[in-house]
Motif scaffolding. Structure first.
Motif, mmCIF file in Angstrom:
data_model
loop_
_atom_site.group_PDB
_atom_site.id
_atom_site.type_symbol
_atom_site.label_atom_id
_atom_site.label_comp_id
_atom_site.label_asym_id
_atom_site.label_seq_id
_atom_site.Cartn_x
_atom_site.Cartn_y
_atom_site.Cartn_z
ATOM 1 N N UNK A 70 0.834 -1.195 0.000
ATOM 2 C CA UNK A 70 0.000 0.000 0.000
ATOM 3 C C UNK A 70 0.873 1.252 0.000
ATOM 4 N N UNK A 71 0.405 2.269 -0.714
ATOM 5 C CA UNK A 71 1.075 3.571 -0.816
ATOM 6 C C UNK A 71 2.340 3.528 -1.665
ATOM 7 N N UNK A 72 2.571 2.418 -2.381
ATOM 8 C CA UNK A 72 3.730 2.319 -3.273
ATOM 9 C C UNK A 72 3.251 2.438 -4.713
ATOM 10 N N UNK A 73 3.952 3.230 -5.505
ATOM 11 C CA UNK A 73 3.642 3.393 -6.925
ATOM 12 C C UNK A 73 3.634 2.026 -7.605
ATOM 13 N N UNK A 74 2.496 1.667 -8.205
ATOM 14 C CA UNK A 74 2.379 0.363 -8.859
ATOM 15 C C UNK A 74 3.311 0.244 -10.054
ATOM 16 N N UNK A 75 3.826 1.377 -10.518
ATOM 17 C CA UNK A 75 4.754 1.361 -11.641
ATOM 18 C C UNK A 75 6.061 0.639 -11.345
ATOM 19 N N UNK A 76 6.350 0.426 -10.060
ATOM 20 C CA UNK A 76 7.555 -0.316 -9.709
ATOM 21 C C UNK A 76 7.457 -1.781 -10.104
ATOM 22 N N UNK A 77 6.244 -2.327 -10.137
ATOM 23 C CA UNK A 77 6.091 -3.757 -10.435
ATOM 24 C C UNK A 77 6.600 -4.052 -11.844
ATOM 25 N N UNK A 78 7.492 -5.035 -11.926
ATOM 26 C CA UNK A 78 8.083 -5.404 -13.207
ATOM 27 C C UNK A 78 9.384 -4.696 -13.520
ATOM 28 N N UNK A 79 9.764 -3.700 -12.716
ATOM 29 C CA UNK A 79 10.999 -2.967 -12.985
ATOM 30 C C UNK A 79 12.226 -3.737 -12.510
#
Length: 332
Positions: A70-79
């Motif tokens: 929670x509260x983490x930018x979902x854009x990090x997933x897959x990076x």
């Protein structure tokens, strides 16, 4: 998941461990590679404060973000990311705060298939680096950066001596100094390691195991504006002798113990600065990663082991056989 688990003093094995759960403000990284540090060896041998069993060791790691809390930018997933192992530094740039800790103890570390860390510890994996090189960068690069630049404030054209070349931090210190335009010299008890340092840009080196090595260094190179050390011990007084007036000696370890009585008169008369250094702040981390990219620095990888051969990797580090970083390949 599989992980390198320390179950007691000198009791290290690859074993099954519970996979980490994502926390609020955190992520889970599926690790591709990890790297060893002397810190891991000291913990394994029971020679480190705050040891707990069982523990998953490892401070260095690179991989892919697979979960975000929670509260983490979902854009990090897959990076693809590298992890800053210096946690909870605090607000004071001059020194770490009371809550400071290092990934791999007390928090479970990177010698595992997955690791949970705060999202603030992530940086994008440098595109120019392999997975092995990326895992080699964090702790060693950060420690060297703070000692060389934030503490000793090395400048272009200055002369620097880096002791014990071959260890990961010392090799990074050499690479950083050369990239910054300094005249770099090294010490080692191994002629082969000195020769490899010269290939990385060192002007020369000295065998500290030989009687009179400091006089040889003074004759060949002159006095040093900056000296970077991690050994301490009785040989520290030779470093004081080799420092130029107004010189700075930065040290981040004491593998040979305390130096005993310091030559106080030499230190104050020549206005030398003795500078302790530990890991680095978030600002140090950002500056280091930027510098590595700008100067296209490639971390030196000594050996690569699969996770299943973790005990062999530790044995190599314990006998000091590496030049650069020992890397563990976690997954393809």
């Amino acid at each position: 998941m599989k992980a390198v688990v320390l179950s007691g003093s000198n009791q290290l094995a690859v074993a099954d461990a519970a996979a980490p759960e994502v926390a609020e403000g955190g992520v889970v990284v599926a690790l591709r590679t990890a790297a060893l540090n002397h810190r891991d060896v000291w913990i394994k041998l029971g020679q480190y404060a705050g040891i707990k069993y069982p523990s998953i060791l490892g401070s260095d790691g690179a991989g892919v973000v697979v979960e975000a809390g929670a509260a983490v930018d979902r854009g990090w997933i897959g990076r693809e990311v590298v992890i800053n192992p210096s946690l909870e530094w605090g607000a004071n740039e001059r020194a770490q705060g009371a809550g400071f800790n290092i990934l791999g103890l007390p928090r479970e570390g990177t010698l595992a298939e997955r690791v949970a860390v705060p999202a603030a510890q992530l940086a994008r994996k440098p595109e120019a680096l392999t997975w092995e090189e990326s895992a080699a960068l964090p702790l060693g690069g950060l420690t060297a950066w703070r000692a060389v630049f934030s503490r000793a404030k090395l400048k272009k054209g200055e002369r620097i001596l880096i002791t014990g070349i071959g260890g990961g931090v010392a090799v990074f210190a050499l690479q950083f100094a050369v990239a910054a335009g300094a005249e770099a010299w090294v010490t080692s008890s191994s002629p082969e390691k000195i020769a490899r340092a010269v290939l990385l840009g060192a002007k020369g080196g000295f065998d500290y195991s030989k009687e009179g090595w400091a006089k040889e260094a003074a004759t060949a190179a002159g006095a040093f504006d900056v000296i970077i050390d991690s050994a301490g011990g009785p040989g520290f007084s030779s470093l004081v002798d080799l420092a130029a007036p107004g010189g700075r000696i930065a040290f981040f370890g004491a593998t040979r113990g305390d130096p005993g009585t310091l030559p106080m008169r030499k230190i104050f008369w020549r206005q030398l600065s003795l500078l302790g250094s530990t890991m680095g702040s978030p600002r140090d981390w950002t500056e280091m990663v930027t510098f590595v990219g700008k100067h296209r620095i490639k971390p030196v990888v000594s050996e690569v082991f699969p996770l299943a051969r973790a005990t062999e990797a530790f044995e190599l580090m314990e006998r000091g056989g590496q030049f650069g970083k020992i890397v563990m390949r976690i997954s393809d």
